[in-house]
Design a protein around this motif. Structure first.
Motif, PDB file in Angstrom:
ATOM      1  N   UNK A   1      53.902  21.380 -59.751  1.00  0.00           N
ATOM      2  CA  UNK A   1      55.254  20.546 -59.709  1.00  0.00           C
ATOM      3  C   UNK A   1      56.561  20.774 -58.375  1.00  0.00           C
ATOM      4  N   UNK A   2      56.755  22.073 -59.073  1.00  0.00           N
ATOM      5  CA  UNK A   2      57.233  23.142 -57.740  1.00  0.00           C
ATOM      6  C   UNK A   2      56.230  23.339 -56.024  1.00  0.00           C
ATOM      7  N   UNK A   3      55.712  23.449 -56.278  1.00  0.00           N
ATOM      8  CA  UNK A   3      54.020  23.894 -55.561  1.00  0.00           C
ATOM      9  C   UNK A   3      54.920  23.074 -53.870  1.00  0.00           C
ATOM     10  N   UNK A   4      54.712  21.861 -53.490  1.00  0.00           N
ATOM     11  CA  UNK A   4      54.888  21.264 -52.677  1.00  0.00           C
ATOM     12  C   UNK A   4      56.320  21.580 -51.962  1.00  0.00           C
TER      13      UNK A   4
ATOM     14  N   UNK B   1      59.860  14.951 -49.126  1.00  0.00           N
ATOM     15  CA  UNK B   1      59.496  13.910 -50.219  1.00  0.00           C
ATOM     16  C   UNK B   1      58.124  14.630 -50.552  1.00  0.00           C
ATOM     17  N   UNK B   2      57.168  15.517 -50.115  1.00  0.00           N
ATOM     18  CA  UNK B   2      56.574  15.994 -50.750  1.00  0.00           C
ATOM     19  C   UNK B   2      56.661  16.292 -51.863  1.00  0.00           C
ATOM     20  N   UNK B   3      58.014  17.169 -52.488  1.00  0.00           N
ATOM     21  CA  UNK B   3      58.145  17.462 -53.863  1.00  0.00           C
ATOM     22  C   UNK B   3      57.395  16.013 -54.814  1.00  0.00           C
TER      23      UNK B   3
ATOM     24  N   UNK C   1      51.558  16.230 -62.103  1.00  0.00           N
ATOM     25  CA  UNK C   1      52.110  16.807 -63.950  1.00  0.00           C
ATOM     26  C   UNK C   1      52.151  15.928 -64.517  1.00  0.00           C
ATOM     27  N   UNK C   2      52.460  14.300 -64.246  1.00  0.00           N
ATOM     28  CA  UNK C   2      52.555  13.655 -64.819  1.00  0.00           C
ATOM     29  C   UNK C   2      50.583  12.730 -65.162  1.00  0.00           C
ATOM     30  N   UNK C   3      50.172  13.191 -63.958  1.00  0.00           N
ATOM     31  CA  UNK C   3      48.350  12.872 -63.786  1.00  0.00           C
ATOM     32  C   UNK C   3      47.946  13.787 -64.963  1.00  0.00           C
TER      33      UNK C   3
ATOM     34  N   UNK D   1      49.099  17.216 -46.850  1.00  0.00           N
ATOM     35  CA  UNK D   1      50.114  17.489 -46.661  1.00  0.00           C
ATOM     36  C   UNK D   1      48.817  19.358 -45.879  1.00  0.00           C
ATOM     37  N   UNK D   2      47.898  19.968 -46.500  1.00  0.00           N
ATOM     38  CA  UNK D   2      47.191  20.592 -46.070  1.00  0.00           C
ATOM     39  C   UNK D   2      46.926  20.598 -44.966  1.00  0.00           C
ATOM     40  N   UNK D   3      46.149  19.559 -44.346  1.00  0.00           N
ATOM     41  CA  UNK D   3      45.532  19.267 -42.674  1.00  0.00           C
ATOM     42  C   UNK D   3      46.928  18.825 -42.372  1.00  0.00           C
ATOM     43  N   UNK D   4      47.963  18.409 -41.991  1.00  0.00           N
ATOM     44  CA  UNK D   4      48.427  18.073 -41.064  1.00  0.00           C
ATOM     45  C   UNK D   4      49.983  18.181 -41.259  1.00  0.00           C
ATOM     46  N   UNK D   5      50.721  18.338 -42.400  1.00  0.00           N
ATOM     47  CA  UNK D   5      51.423  18.623 -42.757  1.00  0.00           C
ATOM     48  C   UNK D   5      52.485  20.906 -42.363  1.00  0.00           C
TER      49      UNK D   5
END
Ligand code: PFF
Length: 453
Positions: free
Chosen positions: A74-77, A85-87, A94-96, A402-406
């Motif tokens: 939940x906090x990692x991003x 908004x990545x959060x 977490x929901x999943x 996220x990892x590839x682009x951001x």
């Protein structure tokens, strides 16, 4: 840098816990029935292709986010991309986890019932129709499956509250070798049955004429589910890895263990089924209706062997399911523990209570609450559909973007090379897959499964 967070105590412990998450009902319940209904070995080859092409890179990406942030999903991003908004991507994970546990624990509860029935010799002398009746009566009963589900979640809770090292790691170090021993014993019994060759042929001789886009998509979905990808489960575990853990190697080890267990499960189930001339294409009820019957017939001349085989098989399922429910539970527990500063025990209690609530609804939706549907699906099917077919692929897509682009490539490189101490020959290929291959492929499943094409 010394972190105050919990950590796995050893490399083997980290690998076994992560492999424990991956190896579960997905391998022994879902993989055989998907293989059975998708034509056999061509499906398996495609599945392996997806594990190599998408599964391993996305698993490494989850490891990068988890260990790089040293935070719960939940906090990692939010830690790596503050103020963006990545959060929401983490929150969705977490929901999943919570929602998956709400129906996965129902099936896990069934495995307890079947273990008990097998142990009490409840399958001896039953006909195929009896097995259908047993499963239908049981799964639609308003009490028994609910009690087993709650018991399974309480067992999971008990391990979780003991913590990362003394609970999760210790349990995985005991259960994973046990699981491996049981499955190898079962496999040897099964492949030496008279007539087992037809089962081996079904598993090992690919028939590509059966491959269509549906088979392709099923193989890709199975790779996601089986490797525990797309909801930050392995991300949470990676946040407990030490700074010396080799992320690339760990992802390979976990994926290889997971794939081997799936294939071993196939080697247990198919030779036994073919040896008595029963087709393994029953779908989800394969291990609860077809298999107990197969075991009785295959070892009919040796009732003791039939008994031991059945008991061991359902013990195997319980163990496999438990290491996965632990990992699903941990995602939400770590979130409540760290984000709301609750004790681990209190955080775990909230998750257990919430999951029992969801579990009751999903279990009843197969029986007394059958009439209550949303979008035409009961709670059990709705949770399954919404998580496996929407949240997981979407979560995997977000992680790869996220990892590839951001994410700054320096951070990615630092994590993969352990700050320059390891060589990372696959770095460019890894980034290429995350940037282009994974989003296109996942986008394709996603669109297709929603029925948009
Ligand atoms: N990988 C598990 C299995 O094969 O049974 C299921 C699962 C666990 C899916 C954790 C997703 C997850 F995050």
């Amino acid at each position: 840098m010394k972190s105050e967070r919990a950590n796995f105590g050893s490399k083997v412990g980290a690998i076994l816990a992560s492999a424990g998450s991956a190896v579960g009902l997905g391998n022994i319940w879902r993989f055989p029935y998907e293989t059975g209904s998708n034509g056999g070995s061509a499906f398996i080859l495609l599945y392996i292709l997806f594990v190599l092409m998408l599964g391993i890179p996305i698993m490494i990406a989850e490891f990068v986010v988890g260990r790089g942030s040293q935070a719960n999903t939940g906090a990692a991003y939010r830690v790596l991309a503050p103020g963006t908004r990545w959060k929401w991507a983490g929150f969705m994970g977490v929901m999943a986890g919570f929602l998956i546990l709400g129906y996965y624990s129902v099936v896990a509860g069934w495995t307890l019932e079947y273990m008990a029935r097998a142990a009490l010799n409840g399958f001896a002398g039953k006909t195929p129709d009896d097995f259908i009746a047993i499963f239908t009566d049981f799964s639609q009963n308003p009490f028994r499956p609910v009690l087993w589900m709650a018991l399974f979640l309480l067992g999971t809770h008990f391990i979780i509250v003991k913590g990362v090292k003394k609970g999760i790691e210790k349990a995985s170090k005991i259960m994973m070798p046990l699981l491996f021993i049981i499955i190898v014993i079962l496999m040897i019994c099964s492949v030496t049955l008279p007539g087992a060759e037809k089962g081996l042929e079904f598993l090992l001789k690919p028939d590509f004429s059966k491959v269509d886009s549906g088979v392709l998509l099923s193989a890709m979905g199975q790779a996601f589910f089986s490797l525990s990808l797309g909801m930050g489960c392995l991300m949470t575990y990676a946040s407990y890895y030490s700074k010396n853990t080799n992320l690339g190697k760990t992802a390979f080890s976990v994926s290889i263990i997971d794939t081997c267990v799936a294939i071993l499960a196939g080697l247990v189930i198919f030779p036994a089924a073919f040896s008595v001339g029963i087709s393994p294409d029953a779908g989800p009820s394969l291990i609860f209706i077809t298999l107990p019957n197969v075991f009785q017939q295959a070892f009919g001349n040796f009732p003791v062997v039939a008994y031991i085989f059945s008991v061991l098989f359902y013990v195997l399922l319980v163990v496999a399911a438990l290491t996965s429910t632990i990992s699903l539970h941990e995602v939400a527990t770590a979130y409540f523990h760290e984000e709301f500063k609750l004790t681990r025990g209190r955080a775990a209690s909230i998750v257990t209570a919430g999951c029992i609530f969801l579990g009751v609804i999903s279990s009843l939706s197969l029986g007394v609450m059958k009439g209550y549907t949303l979008f035409g699906l009961g709670a059990f099917d709705l949770l399954d559909y919404f998580t496996a077919k929407i949240l997981l692929p979407f979560g995997g897509l977000l992680t790869s973007v996220f990892v590839g682009w951001y994410l700054d490539k320096k951070i990615v490189w630092d994590e993969l090379s352990n700050r320059g101490s390891l060589k990372v020959p696959f770095f460019k290929l890894f980034i290429f897959i995350l940037r282009y291959v994974a989003p296109v492929a996942i986008g394709f499943i996603f669109i297709n499964e929603l029925g948009l094409i």
